[in-house]
Design an enzyme around this catalytic site. Structure first.
Site, PDB file in Angstrom:
ATOM      1  N   GLY A 129       0.803  -1.235   0.000  1.00  0.00           N
ATOM      2  CA  GLY A 129       0.000   0.000   0.000  1.00  0.00           C
ATOM      3  C   GLY A 129       0.825   1.270   0.000  1.00  0.00           C
ATOM      4  O   GLY A 129       1.550   1.555  -0.948  1.00  0.00           O
ATOM      5  N   LYS A 200       2.760 -10.318  -3.867  1.00  0.00           N
ATOM      6  CA  LYS A 200       3.671  -9.246  -3.429  1.00  0.00           C
ATOM      7  C   LYS A 200       5.061  -9.819  -3.122  1.00  0.00           C
ATOM      8  O   LYS A 200       6.085  -9.179  -3.392  1.00  0.00           O
ATOM      9  CB  LYS A 200       3.088  -8.560  -2.189  1.00  0.00           C
ATOM     10  CG  LYS A 200       1.802  -7.789  -2.505  1.00  0.00           C
ATOM     11  CD  LYS A 200       1.042  -7.441  -1.243  1.00  0.00           C
ATOM     12  CE  LYS A 200      -0.195  -6.621  -1.542  1.00  0.00           C
ATOM     13  NZ  LYS A 200      -1.123  -6.533  -0.396  1.00  0.00           N
TER      14      LYS A 200
HETATM   15  P1  NAP Z   1     -12.241  -2.074  -6.996  1.00  0.00           P
HETATM   16  O1  NAP Z   1     -12.724  -1.174  -5.917  1.00  0.00           O
HETATM   17  O2  NAP Z   1     -12.973  -3.339  -7.262  1.00  0.00           O
HETATM   18  O3  NAP Z   1     -12.166  -1.216  -8.345  1.00  0.00           O
HETATM   19  C1  NAP Z   1     -11.987  -1.782  -9.610  1.00  0.00           C
HETATM   20  C2  NAP Z   1     -12.367  -0.755 -10.670  1.00  0.00           C
HETATM   21  O4  NAP Z   1     -12.137  -1.301 -11.941  1.00  0.00           O
HETATM   22  C3  NAP Z   1     -13.846  -0.354 -10.594  1.00  0.00           C
HETATM   23  O5  NAP Z   1     -13.979   1.025 -10.833  1.00  0.00           O
HETATM   24  C4  NAP Z   1     -14.455  -1.140 -11.754  1.00  0.00           C
HETATM   25  O6  NAP Z   1     -15.595  -0.515 -12.315  1.00  0.00           O
HETATM   26  C5  NAP Z   1     -13.311  -1.110 -12.735  1.00  0.00           C
HETATM   27  N1  NAP Z   1     -13.384  -2.174 -13.730  1.00  0.00           N
HETATM   28  C6  NAP Z   1     -13.490  -3.499 -13.532  1.00  0.00           C
HETATM   29  N2  NAP Z   1     -13.530  -4.157 -14.713  1.00  0.00           N
HETATM   30  C7  NAP Z   1     -13.430  -3.210 -15.669  1.00  0.00           C
HETATM   31  C8  NAP Z   1     -13.414  -3.244 -17.089  1.00  0.00           C
HETATM   32  N3  NAP Z   1     -13.484  -4.374 -17.772  1.00  0.00           N
HETATM   33  N4  NAP Z   1     -13.295  -2.066 -17.755  1.00  0.00           N
HETATM   34  C9  NAP Z   1     -13.191  -0.898 -17.096  1.00  0.00           C
HETATM   35  N5  NAP Z   1     -13.207  -0.805 -15.737  1.00  0.00           N
HETATM   36  C10 NAP Z   1     -13.323  -1.949 -15.052  1.00  0.00           C
HETATM   37  O7  NAP Z   1     -10.724  -2.487  -6.742  1.00  0.00           O
HETATM   38  P2  NAP Z   1      -9.611  -1.677  -5.933  1.00  0.00           P
HETATM   39  O8  NAP Z   1      -9.649  -2.097  -4.517  1.00  0.00           O
HETATM   40  O9  NAP Z   1      -9.678  -0.244  -6.263  1.00  0.00           O
HETATM   41  O10 NAP Z   1      -8.282  -2.343  -6.538  1.00  0.00           O
HETATM   42  C11 NAP Z   1      -7.780  -1.976  -7.803  1.00  0.00           C
HETATM   43  C12 NAP Z   1      -6.391  -2.546  -7.979  1.00  0.00           C
HETATM   44  O11 NAP Z   1      -5.544  -2.020  -6.971  1.00  0.00           O
HETATM   45  C13 NAP Z   1      -6.301  -4.063  -7.849  1.00  0.00           C
HETATM   46  O12 NAP Z   1      -5.302  -4.538  -8.692  1.00  0.00           O
HETATM   47  C14 NAP Z   1      -5.882  -4.250  -6.396  1.00  0.00           C
HETATM   48  O13 NAP Z   1      -5.195  -5.468  -6.196  1.00  0.00           O
HETATM   49  C15 NAP Z   1      -4.954  -3.079  -6.247  1.00  0.00           C
HETATM   50  N6  NAP Z   1      -4.758  -2.607  -4.882  1.00  0.00           N
HETATM   51  C16 NAP Z   1      -5.811  -2.403  -4.058  1.00  0.00           C
HETATM   52  C17 NAP Z   1      -5.601  -1.921  -2.792  1.00  0.00           C
HETATM   53  C18 NAP Z   1      -6.726  -1.673  -1.830  1.00  0.00           C
HETATM   54  O14 NAP Z   1      -6.451  -1.355  -0.677  1.00  0.00           O
HETATM   55  N7  NAP Z   1      -7.971  -1.781  -2.230  1.00  0.00           N
HETATM   56  C19 NAP Z   1      -4.297  -1.621  -2.368  1.00  0.00           C
HETATM   57  C20 NAP Z   1      -3.226  -1.841  -3.244  1.00  0.00           C
HETATM   58  C21 NAP Z   1      -3.469  -2.332  -4.506  1.00  0.00           C
HETATM   59  P3  NAP Z   1     -16.925  -0.288 -11.452  1.00  0.00           P
HETATM   60  O15 NAP Z   1     -16.553   0.786 -10.455  1.00  0.00           O
HETATM   61  O16 NAP Z   1     -17.916   0.172 -12.435  1.00  0.00           O
HETATM   62  O17 NAP Z   1     -17.236  -1.583 -10.800  1.00  0.00           O
HETATM   63  N1  HSE Z   2      -6.148  -6.607  -0.348  1.00  0.00           N
HETATM   64  C1  HSE Z   2      -4.858  -6.066  -0.154  1.00  0.00           C
HETATM   65  C2  HSE Z   2      -4.501  -6.123   1.314  1.00  0.00           C
HETATM   66  C3  HSE Z   2      -4.827  -4.655  -0.647  1.00  0.00           C
HETATM   67  O1  HSE Z   2      -5.382  -6.374   2.138  1.00  0.00           O
HETATM   68  O2  HSE Z   2      -3.339  -5.927   1.649  1.00  0.00           O
HETATM   69  C4  HSE Z   2      -3.465  -4.008  -0.619  1.00  0.00           C
HETATM   70  O3  HSE Z   2      -2.623  -4.589  -1.551  1.00  0.00           O
END
Ligand code: NAP
Ligand code: HSE
Length: 425
Positions: A129, A200
């Site tokens: 993160g 990771k």
């Molecule tokens: P999320 O809340 O599920 O957001 C995913 C986004 O992608 C949503 O806006 C979704 O649209 C969009 N999407 C999905 N399929 C799509 C498509 N085919 N075309 C265009 N847009 C599409 O996920 P997130 O938590 O933000 O995570 C995003 C990435 O960051 C992932 O790779 C995750 O592993 C990484 N990450 C997350 C965190 C965390 O704390 N959450 C931390 C570090 C890294 P809709 O909004 O319309 O559903």
């Molecule tokens: N799902 C992941 C976590 C988001 O809980 O650490 C950050 O990479």
């Protein structure tokens, strides 16, 4: 410079909000304004706070938009996300991604394609993160042979394990909280089964040792089988259970990369990393011990990392530079899990009768495995009792073989619960 977002959920929303909040600061640090020009999402009907640019359901419109200089992939997954990444690289545009699954599973091909096209890939948000561990390994520690790294790199699991230990809360209830707070992956099994942490770990190991460490070579065990009794026993013995990533090279340069629940001594700093916090302890041959700590998940910490990549991308564009994956040929071998040497916590469920401990100890003795302590709680009144053994250092292969024999003892009523122990010695 124009920024295109593919995905605007938890992390994308954080990027939009925080770019707005710190616009002037970011512009002065980057040396140019950053402006979100186009955004792709899946569901066009969803309300998106603070978004004042065209939103499309087709990610190609973002990549192809001539006003978009940098593409930020925040959609997750490995199939469409790989198409987005490849199209971005083919368009000659720098790619910024938080997608550890994509990099761990498809990174080898993507970095090769990017290098060939001369396009940088930035991925600070993919590990831990808001902690700048990618930049630390790539830049700050680049003069070091990395001796070893231990990391708590999944916020969701750490949140669950911390709440189980501190408040005795149940697994499902705590997972629901982590999801509501935006920590968990869309597919929660990626978190609780250790896959996200293993993604990771593959990235950390690749950065530390300069060769592509395939995700499939990372040994992984998640936290579903951690029971309240193990949390309690661990505490009685002076340990905390954490989902720990271990990356290290042995004296022959063979690299081990593994993620599993681990007993950590209460006095070690990693034992006190609680809630959604992550920490990575890195030991280099020049710098010695270092520790990186911060929030490992959630919209704002992750946005902090994505925005730092955007600033770096602007700097590279203005001054020349192409961040990729710096390979070298000092390492290249991986140590199979069976050859790993570590310590173990074993919880046996045994009949409460004389001779059981002696029989168990005899088997370990015959395999040359020492027992460093034994604990059987007195306050147990059933026919069976938990028998907890803390083992000396042993090879994984030897422990597995001995346990097959232990399981066959008449007095042993359930297969042993095995949790590895890290004493950082
Ligand atoms: P999320 O809340 O599920 O957001 C995913 C986004 O992608 C949503 O806006 C979704 O649209 C969009 N999407 C999905 N399929 C799509 C498509 N085919 N075309 C265009 N847009 C599409 O996920 P997130 O938590 O933000 O995570 C995003 C990435 O960051 C992932 O790779 C995750 O592993 C990484 N990450 C997350 C965190 C965390 O704390 N959450 C931390 C570090 C890294 P809709 O909004 O319309 O559903
Ligand atoms: N799902 C992941 C976590 C988001 O809980 O650490 C950050 O990479």
């Amino acid at each position: 410079f124009g920024v295109g977002l593919v995905g605007c959920g938890v992390v994308g929303g954080g990027v939009v909000r925080n770019l707005g909040r710190n616009r002037a600061l970011i512009a002065s640090r980057a040396g140019a304004e950053l402006e979100i020009r186009r955004v792709a999402v899946r569901d066009l009907a969803k309300a998106r706070e603070g978004l004042e640019v065209p939103v499309t359901g087709d990610w190609r419109e973002v990549v192809d938009d001539p006003s978009v200089d940098f593409v930020v992939e925040l959609m997750g997954g490995t199939t469409v996300a790989e198409e987005v990444a490849r199209a971005t690289i083919a368009a000659g545009k720098p790619l910024i991604t938080a997608n550890k699954a994509l990099l761990a599973e498809r990174g080898d091909g993507l970095f090769a394609a990017a290098e060939e096209r001369g396009v940088p890939i930035y991925f600070e948000a993919s590990v831990a993160g808001g902690i700048p561990i990618v930049k630390a390994l790539r830049e700050g520690l680049c003069a070091n042979h990395i001796r070893r790294m231990h990391g708590i790199v999944n916020g969701t699991c750490n949140y669950i394990l911390s709440r189980m230990a501190d408040e005795g809360t149940g697994f499902e209830e705590t997972l629901a909280e982590a999801k509501a707070l935006g920590y968990a992956e869309a597919d929660e099994s990626l978190d609780v089964d250790g896959i996200d942490a293993a993604h990771k770990t593959a990235i950390l190991a690749s950065l530390a040792y300069g060769f592509h460490v395939p995700f499939s070579s990372v040994f992984v065990e998640g936290i579903r089988r951690v029971e309240a009794i193990d949390v309690c026993m661990a505490n009685r013995l002076g340990y905390r259970i954490k989902l720990l990533a271990t990356v290290r090279a042995d004296e022959n340069g063979a690299v081990e990369a593994r993620v599993h629940p681990t007993l950590i001594p209460l006095k070690h700093v990693l034992a006190s990393v609680g809630g959604v916090f992550n920490a990575v302890a890195v030991e280099g041959d020049v710098v010695g011990s270092t520790l990186f700590y911060g929030r490992g998940a959630g919209p704002d910490p992750t946005a902090s990392a994505v925005l730092s990549d955007l600033v770096e991308a602007v700097g590279d564009r203005l001054h020349g530079g192409c961040r990729g994956f710096a390979r070298h040929d000092l390492y290249g071998k991986l140590l199979p899990m069976e050859e790993v040497v570590t310590r173990y916590y074993l919880r046996l469920t045994v009949l409460n009768c004389p001779g059981t401990l002696a029989a168990v100890a005899a088997i370990f003795g015959a395999h040359g495995i020492g027992i460093s302590s034994v604990f059987q709680p007195e306050d147990h009144d059933g026919e069976t009792v938990p028998l907890v053994l803390l083992m000396d250092y042993a090879r994984e292969k030897a422990i597995r073989t001995a346990l097959v024999e232990v399981d066959q003892l008449k007095a042993v009523r359930e297969s042993a619960r095995v949790i590895r122990v890290e004493d950082f010695s």
